[in-house]
Design a protein around this motif. Sequence first.
Motif, PDB file in Angstrom:
ATOM      1  N   GLY A   1      -8.235  -8.076  -1.981  1.00 43.90           N
ATOM      2  CA  GLY A   1      -9.381  -8.035  -0.981  1.00 43.90           C
ATOM      3  C   GLY A   1     -10.154  -7.118  -1.492  1.00 43.90           C
ATOM      4  N   ASN A   2      -9.992  -5.948  -1.716  1.00 41.45           N
ATOM      5  CA  ASN A   2     -10.785  -4.906  -2.139  1.00 41.45           C
ATOM      6  C   ASN A   2     -10.796  -4.781  -3.627  1.00 41.45           C
ATOM      7  OD1 ASN A   2     -12.542  -3.715  -0.195  1.00 41.45           O
ATOM      8  ND2 ASN A   2     -10.969  -2.931   0.813  1.00 41.45           N
TER       9      ASN A   2
ATOM     10  N   ASN B   1      -5.579  -3.455  -6.241  1.00 41.30           N
ATOM     11  CA  ASN B   1      -4.427  -3.924  -6.669  1.00 41.30           C
ATOM     12  C   ASN B   1      -4.712  -4.542  -8.110  1.00 41.30           C
ATOM     13  OD1 ASN B   1      -1.513  -4.459  -6.870  1.00 41.30           O
ATOM     14  ND2 ASN B   1      -1.629  -5.697  -5.333  1.00 41.30           N
TER      15      ASN B   1
ATOM     16  N   LYS C   1       0.807  -1.136   0.044  1.00 43.40           N
ATOM     17  CA  LYS C   1       0.000   0.099   0.091  1.00 43.40           C
ATOM     18  C   LYS C   1       0.885   1.173  -0.032  1.00 43.40           C
ATOM     19  CE  LYS C   1      -4.338  -1.861   1.661  1.00 43.40           C
ATOM     20  NZ  LYS C   1      -3.925  -3.263   1.956  1.00 43.40           N
TER      21      LYS C   1
ATOM     22  N   THR D   1       2.930  -8.674  -1.254  1.00 46.86           N
ATOM     23  CA  THR D   1       1.909  -7.465  -0.720  1.00 46.86           C
ATOM     24  C   THR D   1       2.393  -7.043   0.562  1.00 46.86           C
ATOM     25  OG1 THR D   1       0.040  -8.918  -0.237  1.00 46.86           O
ATOM     26  CG2 THR D   1       0.077  -7.811  -2.164  1.00 46.86           C
TER      27      THR D   1
ATOM     28  N   ASP E   1      -2.914  -2.531   8.008  1.00 43.45           N
ATOM     29  CA  ASP E   1      -2.108  -1.850   7.170  1.00 43.45           C
ATOM     30  C   ASP E   1      -2.461  -0.659   6.654  1.00 43.45           C
ATOM     31  OD1 ASP E   1      -0.429  -4.478   7.127  1.00 43.45           O
ATOM     32  OD2 ASP E   1      -1.703  -5.304   5.358  1.00 43.45           O
TER      33      ASP E   1
HETATM   34  C1  PLP Z   1      -4.608  -4.467   1.321  1.00 42.85           C
HETATM   35  C2  PLP Z   1      -3.829  -5.633   1.290  1.00 42.85           C
HETATM   36  C3  PLP Z   1      -4.316  -6.476   0.274  1.00 42.85           C
HETATM   37  C4  PLP Z   1      -5.401  -6.391  -0.573  1.00 42.85           C
HETATM   38  O1  PLP Z   1      -5.297  -5.499  -1.666  1.00 42.85           O
HETATM   39  P1  PLP Z   1      -6.608  -4.999  -2.522  1.00 42.85           P
HETATM   40  O2  PLP Z   1      -5.972  -3.948  -3.241  1.00 42.85           O
HETATM   41  O3  PLP Z   1      -7.811  -4.531  -1.272  1.00 42.85           O
HETATM   42  O4  PLP Z   1      -6.986  -6.125  -3.374  1.00 42.85           O
HETATM   43  C5  PLP Z   1      -3.431  -7.854   0.020  1.00 42.85           C
HETATM   44  N1  PLP Z   1      -2.482  -7.960   0.980  1.00 42.85           N
HETATM   45  C6  PLP Z   1      -1.892  -7.094   1.685  1.00 42.85           C
HETATM   46  C7  PLP Z   1      -1.093  -7.394   2.581  1.00 42.85           C
HETATM   47  C8  PLP Z   1      -2.757  -5.913   1.730  1.00 42.85           C
HETATM   48  O5  PLP Z   1      -2.471  -4.829   2.572  1.00 42.85           O
END
Ligand code: PLP
Length: 476
Positions: free
Chosen positions: A264-265, A268, A120, A423, A151
Amino acid sequence: MKYLSTRGNSPSRSFTEILLAGLAPDGGLYLPEIYPRITRSELTEWRPLSYPALASRVLGKFIGDMPSDDLKQLLDRTYTASVYCNGRAGSDAGEIAPLRTLEPGLHLLELSNGPTLAFKDMAMQLLGNLFEYVLDKGHAELNILGATSGDTGSSAEYAMRGKRGIRVFMLSPQGKMSRFQTAQMFSLQDANIFNIAVQGVFDDCQDIVKAVSNDHAFKDQFKIGTVNSINWARVAAQVVYYFKGYFAATRSNDEQADFSVPSGNFGNICAGHIARMMGLPIRRLILATNENDVLDEFFRTGLYRPRATTQTFQTSSPSMDISKASNFERFVFDLVGRDAATMRELWGRVDSGGAFDLSQSTHFARIADYGFVSGTSSHADRLATIRRSWEQYGVMIDTHTADGLKVGLEHRQPGAPLVCLETALPVKFEETIREALGREPERPAGLTGIEDLPQRFEVMPADARAVKDFIAGHAT
Ligand SMILES: *Cc1c(COP(=O)(O)O)cnc(C)c1O
């Protein structure tokens, strides 16, 4: 370059006009009116560029109302070795988003070397500098209000600390974050950062943010803004590293590459979709979820069925524990042929707690044209994948990256290298690393003992009134 809303009822806007905005006024998300197409000769010219130079080319396509010299300077300041030095110190220390080869044709794109050790930072650091730039020009101020379970909050605070005209009020559930994550946030002593530990759970924090944002008089008076993952600039910043990963994993622009992305959201991987729409030779986008498999279900079946928050599992890849993927609307807008009326109908159902099913639609029949495939990963998969990476490659990966690697390997096919997006660093999720490997994750040098530093935070009841009073008392 102008931006429109996925719901079709908002006037089009420029990049800097939507920079500080969240949702469009009609409740939709902003997207470029058309995706800029990258020519073959541009790809050739971009291949050898440094990260900040590449970022200025890619983002220059999306930012029409900022002098290109200002943008270039700002990107040089954002993507500099001194900001991305927190990761493993190796031969590539100081390189932005280095590609680490696990075996021929299988790579990790390291996105977690920023100050909070999660991808992020790649976008949030840029957001901090863009906000400061735009506020400075307009002699304006901004009070960022957010809720975090880990995060996002720390990434936002490290991006905004010390910035002129900006204050951050970050709500987190008291005692619910890991000790490391708590220390990362609460040890910040900057005068413009306010940590608020709410006596409740994450959903209470989010409810307070919604309640304050819905009080329009308060929101206007105190210039309240957000930095959540629907922010367009965050998505745009993430497009850059797909170019970087593609160039690093291939030798010529005649090759294609596959990308695997823990999701997740949908922020990415949405950036990967946009890079592909711009003409970057991405063969497939492999979407990985954890036990919260809303998105995997959609890509397999066409059914999008957001869960109630009470039905969201708490997993060992907690940053992917989502019930409703806030950026998914951007992809579906493209999938349904950018038809805003269809979007209003589909999201009318989602916004009232329902689902939609595209399995019979001609749009879903063409889903393969967008390159998406998907899969899920469980706690046991995570442990096995962390072990495999450590034993086979000597590389310690975190739980989210493990979800991506697991699903990526399942979909691996000859003919294109597979790039797995890293990530976060394993140190953020120590408990699961110990469970998988029976040892402690390595800790970047600057972060030993952060749990012992003095902490600065306010404890508050789960009550929007109390939070508003606090903001009113500190926001001038
Ligand atoms: C936020 C996050 C994700 C998910 O990313 P999205 O953009 O929400 O799909 C995955 N791994 C980590 C470590 C994150 O902080």
